[in-house]
Design a protein around this motif. Structure first.
Motif, PDB file in Angstrom:
ATOM      1  N   ARG A 121       0.835  -1.202   0.000  1.00 21.68           N
ATOM      2  CA  ARG A 121       0.000   0.000   0.000  1.00 21.68           C
ATOM      3  C   ARG A 121       0.874   1.258   0.000  1.00 21.68           C
ATOM      4  N   ARG A 122       1.881   1.281   0.864  1.00 23.68           N
ATOM      5  CA  ARG A 122       2.773   2.436   0.939  1.00 23.68           C
ATOM      6  C   ARG A 122       3.567   2.603  -0.356  1.00 23.68           C
ATOM      7  N   ARG A 123       3.979   1.482  -0.923  1.00 22.52           N
ATOM      8  CA  ARG A 123       4.733   1.540  -2.186  1.00 22.52           C
ATOM      9  C   ARG A 123       3.888   2.158  -3.288  1.00 22.52           C
ATOM     10  N   ARG A 124       2.640   1.753  -3.367  1.00 19.90           N
ATOM     11  CA  ARG A 124       1.748   2.275  -4.414  1.00 19.90           C
ATOM     12  C   ARG A 124       1.508   3.780  -4.240  1.00 19.90           C
ATOM     13  N   VAL A 125       1.236   4.198  -3.017  1.00 20.79           N
ATOM     14  CA  VAL A 125       0.977   5.625  -2.781  1.00 20.79           C
ATOM     15  C   VAL A 125       2.185   6.448  -3.204  1.00 20.79           C
ATOM     16  N   ALA A 126       3.370   6.038  -2.777  1.00 23.38           N
ATOM     17  CA  ALA A 126       4.590   6.766  -3.129  1.00 23.38           C
ATOM     18  C   ALA A 126       4.797   6.771  -4.645  1.00 23.38           C
ATOM     19  N   HIS A 127       4.592   5.625  -5.270  1.00 25.52           N
ATOM     20  CA  HIS A 127       4.804   5.495  -6.718  1.00 25.52           C
ATOM     21  C   HIS A 127       3.892   6.428  -7.508  1.00 25.52           C
ATOM     22  N   TYR A 128       2.606   6.452  -7.161  1.00 24.57           N
ATOM     23  CA  TYR A 128       1.669   7.237  -7.959  1.00 24.57           C
ATOM     24  C   TYR A 128       1.749   8.734  -7.666  1.00 24.57           C
TER      25      TYR A 128
END
Length: 225
Positions: A121-128
């Motif tokens: 979840r954290r990876r996705r938020v940072a990525h987008y």
């Protein structure tokens, strides 16, 4: 591959003693990875059609398929699950939670996805947030962002769930010309790079010019050029 199929759909509303036919015998298909616009004046039925495709509303008659799933007769819980797994939404009013930061607004819908562990979840938020150019604004609340930046947060939020389809209802309506053009170019790039299908409801000529295909709705029916 067909992502959306609408077959002979009618949508009727009761208004006092009158029956309003918002859509009348509408059929259409949207392919995988398309970037299309549903266009028409206010009251034409384009937003009703987008809401039906988005499983926010159900047809009075006819069938709607999202991928291989026929959604017209699903329960509210089943529709909510389908929306969470398959659909992303971008609205003209951004629909951000004012008390949350940009990061938290993007993360919020993912908190309800039990299939996404916290690290992912954290990876996705940072990525987008990086993808939409807002990594440096992650801790800013909506009131501290411009209209274009708020719309970019909404785009990141829609993409973070990895939807197959993004539905955008008049996404440029509250943006100035330059900002609207920038947001459209961003969505076109994401369509190309992420292979996500985009369906717009719009009367903005800029959206129609950028779309691969325009479906025109008038008086509740699709008009053939």
């Amino acid at each position: 591959m067909t992502k959306v199929r609408v077959e002979h759909v009618w949508k009727e509303y009761k208004l006092g003693k009158q029956t309003v036919k918002a859509l009348r015998d509408v059929s259409m298909e949207v392919g995988d990875g398309e970037f299309i616009a549903i266009a028409g004046p206010s009251g034409s039925g384009k937003s009703t059609l987008l809401n039906l495709i988005g499983c926010i509303d159900t047809p009075s008659r006819g069938e709607i398929y999202i991928g291989d799933e026929e959604v017209s007769k699903k329960t509210p819980d089943q529709l909510a699950d389908l929306r969470a797994r398959t659909l992303g939404f971008i609205f003209q009013t951004f629909n951000l939670l004012p008390v949350l930061t940009a990061w938290e607004n993007v993360e919020y819908p993912l908190l309800y996805r039990k299939d996404i562990p916290p690290r992912e979840r954290r990876r996705r938020v940072a990525h987008y947030l990086v993808l939409v150019g807002l990594a440096d604004f992650a801790k800013h609340k909506p009131s501290e962002l411009s209209g274009g930046q708020r719309q970019r947060v909404a785009i990141a939020r829609a993409l973070a769930g990895h939807p197959a389809i993004i539905l955008a209802d008049e996404p440029t309506a509250n943006l100035d010309s330059k900002t609207g053009e920038s947001v459209l170019r961003l969505m076109k790039r994401l369509n190309r790079d992420e292979k996500t299908t985009f369906i717009f409801s719009t009367h903005d000529h800029r959206v129609m010019e950028m779309a691969e295909r325009v479906i025109t709705v008038s008086d509740g029916q699709i008009t053939v050029p």
